[in-house]
Design an enzyme around this catalytic site. Structure first.
Site, PDB file in Angstrom:
ATOM      1  N   CYS A  14       0.801  -1.211   0.000  1.00 19.40           N
ATOM      2  CA  CYS A  14       0.000   0.000   0.000  1.00 19.40           C
ATOM      3  C   CYS A  14       0.837   1.266   0.000  1.00 19.40           C
ATOM      4  O   CYS A  14       2.005   1.266   0.379  1.00 19.40           O
ATOM      5  CB  CYS A  14      -0.891   0.054   1.243  1.00 19.40           C
ATOM      6  N   GLY A  40       1.105  -0.095  -5.040  1.00 20.52           N
ATOM      7  CA  GLY A  40      -0.122  -0.889  -5.062  1.00 20.52           C
ATOM      8  C   GLY A  40      -0.927  -0.586  -6.305  1.00 20.52           C
ATOM      9  O   GLY A  40      -1.216   0.577  -6.575  1.00 20.52           O
ATOM     10  N   ASN A 115      -0.860   1.651   5.497  1.00 24.62           N
ATOM     11  CA  ASN A 115       0.145   0.876   4.784  1.00 24.62           C
ATOM     12  C   ASN A 115       0.843   0.019   5.821  1.00 24.62           C
ATOM     13  O   ASN A 115       1.337   0.533   6.809  1.00 24.62           O
ATOM     14  CB  ASN A 115       1.136   1.849   4.111  1.00 24.62           C
ATOM     15  N   GLY A 116       0.855  -1.292   5.608  1.00 27.03           N
ATOM     16  CA  GLY A 116       1.526  -2.160   6.569  1.00 27.03           C
ATOM     17  C   GLY A 116       0.594  -3.245   7.045  1.00 27.03           C
ATOM     18  O   GLY A 116      -0.479  -3.446   6.476  1.00 27.03           O
ATOM     19  N   TYR A 255      14.177  -2.332  -3.344  1.00 29.35           N
ATOM     20  CA  TYR A 255      13.197  -2.478  -4.421  1.00 29.35           C
ATOM     21  C   TYR A 255      11.932  -1.626  -4.288  1.00 29.35           C
ATOM     22  O   TYR A 255      11.488  -1.045  -5.269  1.00 29.35           O
ATOM     23  CB  TYR A 255      12.794  -3.955  -4.532  1.00 29.35           C
TER      24      TYR A 255
END
Ligand code: SF4
Length: 480
Positions: A14, A40, A115-116, A255
């Site tokens: 996310c 995402g 996010n997470g 990445y």
């Protein structure tokens, strides 16, 4: 589970974005989400507050397809907004899982995007269901909303703090009330969140590239365990959670983050070049040229080429116009996908000894196909160099990882992996080499400076839920 068939990567789940105090808050949020699209691609949503009501627009699809149509963001009225892009592992891409999520609480409305991963999401959900909560989605965010709704505190900020005290794990979140924009990072600071300013408005974003797209100025990273509360009176910094040793996700440098972002004070592109240089020192190869697996291997390959003195060549060309169809990740489809996305540049590769550089190996299926493609194009030797240590463990902190048993580096030793992908030689950067590339002298094994659990198995936050148990959160299956 659904996935994209065109690569074999770990996927960030996310990205979040928020604006407080700008007449084009909705449109700016759409732009910010567009810059965060790499975090995402399954779904996107925006919630704004127009002074009277919250307005929500959430769909499955890419940001440009959802919010790019003429006049579309004008419906998202108001000075304040939050938004979210989603890549899911649980619940697929069904619309009811799309964030931000919203609820009317006793103290007022609350929209949340995160996010997470709470690592105790399943346990929280089980307890809440036992107490009568009715979940509409399989998203972890809904558990946070239920916890806030049940809190006995009076004001929404206090309710949110109370809720988050029950949440273990790695997350960054943005929340919107009728009067406040709130940003929170977990106490370890695993996932990123930055603060910016634009024309007097405040901005929150997962990465600085989302500030750049709207011309906002970077102010600072939100600190681990910090909650920033932004109102018409300015910004307040709260520290409601006990401080922990900072453990930022080192894979953001390898990445996840966009190379043009500055993450925790380091330019991602520069770190990736340093990784390539370290890799060249640790694992040199007798070869004619360095070739990246595009796009993610490019900065590390540049660093490898500069440090080794070998020429850098684009021996593999990427097709940027491959659509993102989400289909079952069978091996046969994945193999097809490799050729759709990458093609060998025969004129460069024929008769040459190649150092091939990629960011990571996950299942190894794509790496094997790429080595085969380079050989078929006439390369006489392929020396594969990987800009991260072997990925031996799953991530439980908001990243889509296969089960440990499916990770190539979990199943095989170095020689076994080399044989599987059919390279002439294979080498990964060492964990200390990776740390050196970030500017650290080495990994402090007693108190690691980053989260590196997918390489080391050293999890900063013990996962209370196993990945398997997390996969079935609802008995309802929807096909939308
Ligand atoms: S386990 Fe790996 S991908 Fe997950 S947060 Fe830690 S370093 Fe990042």
């Amino acid at each position: 589970m659904t996935t994209t068939p065109f690569d074999d990567k770990l996927h960030e789940e996310c990205g979040v974005f928020g604006v407080f105090g700008h007449p084009h808050a909705g449109a700016l949020t759409a732009l910010g989400l567009h810059a965060l699209q790499h975090r995402g691609q399954e779904a996107a949503g925006i919630v704004t507050f127009d002074g009277h009501q919250f307005i929500s627009e959430r769909h499955v699809g890419l940001v440009g397809d959802i919010f790019g149509k003429d006049g579309h963001t004008e419906k998202l009225r108001g000075l304040n907004a939050i938004g979210h892009v989603r890549y899911s592992t649980t619940g697929g891409s069904i619309g009811r899982n799309v964030q931000p999520m919203f609820a009317d609480l006793t103290g007022g409305g609350l929209a949340i995007a995160h996010n997470g991963n709470p690592t105790n999401a399943r346990a929280l959900r089980r307890d809440l269901v036992r107490e009568g909560a009715i979940f509409q989605s399989t998203s972890d965010t809904e558990a946070i909303i239920h916890l806030a709704a049940r809190s006995h505190y009076e004001f929404v900020v206090e309710k949110l703090i109370d809720a988050l005290k029950h949440v273990e794990g790695a997350y960054s979140l943005v929340a919107l009330t009728s009067k406040k924009l709130i940003g929170v990072r977990d106490a370890y600071g695993v996932r990123p969140l930055v603060l910016g300013r634009l024309d007097g408005a405040w901005i929150l974003a997962s990465e600085t590239c989302a500030l750049d797209i709207i011309g906002a100025e970077f102010v600072r990273d939100v600190k681990p365990g910090e909650m920033v509360v932004i109102t018409n009176d300015g910004i307040e910094s709260l520290h409601p959670f006990p401080p922990k040793q900072r453990r930022f996700c080192i894979f953001e440098y390898v990445y996840f983050a966009r190379p043009d972002s500055v993450v925790e004070g380091r330019n991602v592109y520069e770190v990736r070049k340093h990784i390539g240089a370290e890799l060249a020192r640790e694992a040199p190869a007798v070869a004619d040229m360095v070739v990246p697996v595009p796009d993610s291997g490019v900065p590390a390959a540049l660093g490898y080429a500069a440090a080794s003195g070998l020429p850098f060549e684009l021996g593999i060309i990427r097709n940027h116009y491959v659509g993102r169809t989400f289909i079952e990740p069978t091996d046969s489809i994945r193999h097809l996908g490799v050729k759709l996305k990458h093609n060998a540049n025969r004129a460069k590769l024929k008769g040459k000894r190649i150092v091939l550089v990629d960011d990571s190996i996950v299942r190894g299926t794509t790496s094997k196909k790429i080595v085969e493609m380079v050989r078929d194009a006439g390369a006489t030797e392929v020396h594969f160099r990987i800009a991260s240590p072997p990925t031996t463990h799953s991530c439980f902190y908001g990243v889509d990882t296969p089960n440990k048993e499916d990770l190539l580096a979990h199943k095989l030793d170095l020689e076994g992996m080399r044989d599987f992908i059919r390279a002439d030689s294979l080498a990964f950067i060492s964990i200390n080499g990776l740390y050196r590339a970030t500017g650290e002298a080495k990994r402090n094994s007693a108190a690691p400076q980053f989260c590196d659990a997918c390489f080391s198995g050293d999890y900063p936050i013990e996962p209370a839920d196993s990945s398997e148990s997390r996969r079935q959160l609802s008995l309802l299956v929807e096909t939308v």
